[in-house]
Design a protein around this motif. Structure first.
Motif, short mmCIF file in Angstrom:
data_model
loop_
_atom_site.label_atom_id
_atom_site.label_comp_id
_atom_site.label_asym_id
_atom_site.label_seq_id
_atom_site.Cartn_x
_atom_site.Cartn_y
_atom_site.Cartn_z
N PRO A 61 39.42 41.51 30.09
CA PRO A 61 40.50 41.28 31.06
C PRO A 61 41.32 42.54 31.36
CG PRO A 61 40.42 39.49 29.48
CD PRO A 61 39.49 40.54 28.98
N GLU A 62 41.57 43.35 30.33
CA GLU A 62 42.32 44.59 30.54
C GLU A 62 41.54 45.55 31.42
OE1 GLU A 62 45.06 45.37 26.65
OE2 GLU A 62 42.92 45.22 26.29
N VAL A 63 40.23 45.64 31.20
CA VAL A 63 39.37 46.50 32.04
C VAL A 63 39.43 46.02 33.49
CG1 VAL A 63 37.01 47.25 32.49
CG2 VAL A 63 37.83 47.09 30.14
N SER A 64 39.29 44.72 33.69
CA SER A 64 39.29 44.16 35.05
C SER A 64 40.61 44.43 35.76
CB SER A 64 39.03 42.65 35.00
OG SER A 64 37.76 42.37 34.43
N LEU A 65 41.72 44.32 35.04
CA LEU A 65 43.02 44.57 35.65
C LEU A 65 43.17 46.04 36.06
CD1 LEU A 65 45.36 42.46 33.33
CD2 LEU A 65 44.81 42.00 35.72
N LEU A 66 42.69 46.95 35.22
CA LEU A 66 42.79 48.37 35.54
C LEU A 66 41.90 48.74 36.73
CD1 LEU A 66 42.87 49.94 31.96
CD2 LEU A 66 44.74 49.88 33.61
N ILE A 67 40.71 48.13 36.80
CA ILE A 67 39.79 48.45 37.88
C ILE A 67 40.33 47.97 39.23
CG2 ILE A 67 37.49 47.89 38.81
CD1 ILE A 67 36.40 48.10 36.00
N PHE A 101 37.70 45.79 48.58
CA PHE A 101 38.13 44.43 48.32
C PHE A 101 36.94 43.54 47.98
CE2 PHE A 101 42.00 45.21 51.24
CZ PHE A 101 42.72 45.68 50.17
N ILE A 102 35.80 43.78 48.63
CA ILE A 102 34.58 43.04 48.28
C ILE A 102 34.12 43.41 46.88
CG2 ILE A 102 32.12 42.77 48.84
CD1 ILE A 102 32.94 43.03 51.81
N PHE A 103 34.21 44.70 46.53
CA PHE A 103 33.83 45.14 45.19
C PHE A 103 34.69 44.48 44.11
CE2 PHE A 103 31.85 49.54 46.30
CZ PHE A 103 30.79 48.88 46.91
N ALA A 104 35.93 44.15 44.47
CA ALA A 104 36.83 43.55 43.48
C ALA A 104 36.32 42.20 42.99
CB ALA A 104 38.22 43.38 44.09
N SER A 105 35.42 41.59 43.76
CA SER A 105 34.88 40.28 43.38
C SER A 105 33.74 40.38 42.37
CB SER A 105 34.40 39.52 44.62
OG SER A 105 33.32 40.19 45.23
N MET A 106 33.44 41.58 41.90
CA MET A 106 32.32 41.77 40.99
C MET A 106 32.35 40.89 39.73
SD MET A 106 30.91 45.44 39.63
CE MET A 106 31.13 46.12 41.28
N GLY A 149 44.89 39.05 44.17
CA GLY A 149 45.85 38.12 43.57
C GLY A 149 45.17 37.12 42.65
N ALA A 150 44.04 36.57 43.12
CA ALA A 150 43.30 35.59 42.31
C ALA A 150 42.80 36.22 41.01
CB ALA A 150 42.13 35.02 43.11
N LEU A 151 42.23 37.42 41.13
CA LEU A 151 41.72 38.10 39.94
C LEU A 151 42.84 38.55 39.01
CD1 LEU A 151 38.94 40.21 41.68
CD2 LEU A 151 38.58 38.31 40.11
N LEU A 152 43.96 38.95 39.60
CA LEU A 152 45.11 39.38 38.80
C LEU A 152 45.63 38.22 37.96
CD1 LEU A 152 47.03 41.82 38.35
CD2 LEU A 152 48.50 40.83 40.11
#
Length: 287
Positions: free
Chosen positions: A233-239, A98-103, A271-274
């Motif tokens: 954005p597509e890369v970020s959503l998949l990651i 979850f911390i990595f998701a903030s990259m 949720g925020a990143l999504l």
């Protein structure tokens, strides 16, 4: 198959191959730095052999001539190998991913500070939400037997290092940095070697060490190739899939409960990143 679909498939495969990374760290019975040594040595060795077979040594010369940006990239990527193992060893897998998701947030900050790129209102709002989510995760680390703030800090440092590495090579678009990855991984392993005894755990767990490195090698190659054909954005959503699937896999295999606060904080971050990436993707398609 068109290039967009090819990019989606390759990137998705890359994400799926990286999901078991934290599970391997949990399954391997060895000192953290021994696990980090073999993670870097096997993954780096597999990628190195693949590159030598496909393109010989010509790509390595370009990387070595890339100057300080290339050196900084290799140092930071090299740190992520032991940093990741230390993070997973000292806190819950859920907290780490979850911390990595903030990259993307740290990447935006570095791009603003070092490259002068503006930060949009959308990204600022996303940053605030992600920071709130990380605060919730940090709060919950004090109430979860598996989670601990020291591991959270290691995870945060890996997140920052990887974001810094990506920012460092933004100006090297004409140079493929794939050859830098095995140099970074193997280099980090060699730095660790004098301080550990990597041999003893291999006899009974060689299949785990080899499998760990193989998954990382394949994931790294796919996640380097796939984003060439699809938007950021597509890369970020998949990651974000990795942030969801990795804790569930570890929970299913070794029974590691992510904890209530990690799930709440992770939901805020994802949720925020999504929402942010969905908005960016929609705007890109409209344009």
């Amino acid at each position: 198959m068109n290039e967009h679909l090819k990019g989606l498939l390759i990137t998705t495969l890359g994400v799926l191959f990286v999901v078991p990374d934290s599970l391997y760290v949990r399954l391997i019975d060895a000192e953290p730095m021994v696990t980090a040594f073999w993670r870097g040595m096997t993954a780096g060795g597999i990628i190195l052999l693949g590159l030598l077979a496909v393109q010989g040594t010509r790509g390595f010369g370009q990387v070595l001539r890339s100057g300080w940006p290339g050196i900084l990239y290799m140092v930071l990527i090299g740190y992520t190998a032991p940093g990741f193992v230390l993070a997973v060893t000292h806190t819950s897998v859920a907290n780490v991913v979850f911390i990595f998701a903030s990259m993307p947030i740290f990447s935006a900050i570095f791009a603003r500070v070092f490259l002068g790129e503006p930060i949009s209102r959308r990204v600022v709002m996303t940053m605030l939400a992600v920071m709130a989510g990380l605060a919730i995760i940090a709060y919950g680390s004090g109430e979860n037997a598996v989670a601990h703030w020291s591991g959270d800090l290691f995870a945060l440092s890996v997140c920052i290092a990887y974001s810094g590495a990506l920012t460092a090579v933004r100006g090297l678009k004409d140079i493929s940095m794939i050859p830098a990855i095995p140099l970074a991984y193997i280099g980090a392993a060699l730095v660790l070697w004098p301080f550990i005894e990597p041999g003893p755990p291999v006899a009974e767990q060689w299949h785990l060490f080899l499998g760990h490195g193989a998954f990382i090698a394949v994931a790294t190659c796919f996640l380097t190739l796939g984003p060439r054909y699809i938007s950021s954005p597509e890369v970020s959503l998949l990651i974000l899939l990795e942030s969801v699937l990795a804790p569930l896999l570890v929970w299913a295999i070794v029974g590691e409960d992510p904890g209530r606060w990690a799930m709440i904080g992770g939901a805020v971050v994802i949720g925020a990143l999504l929402v942010s990436n969905a908005v960016a993707l929609r705007r890109r398609r409209v344009v």
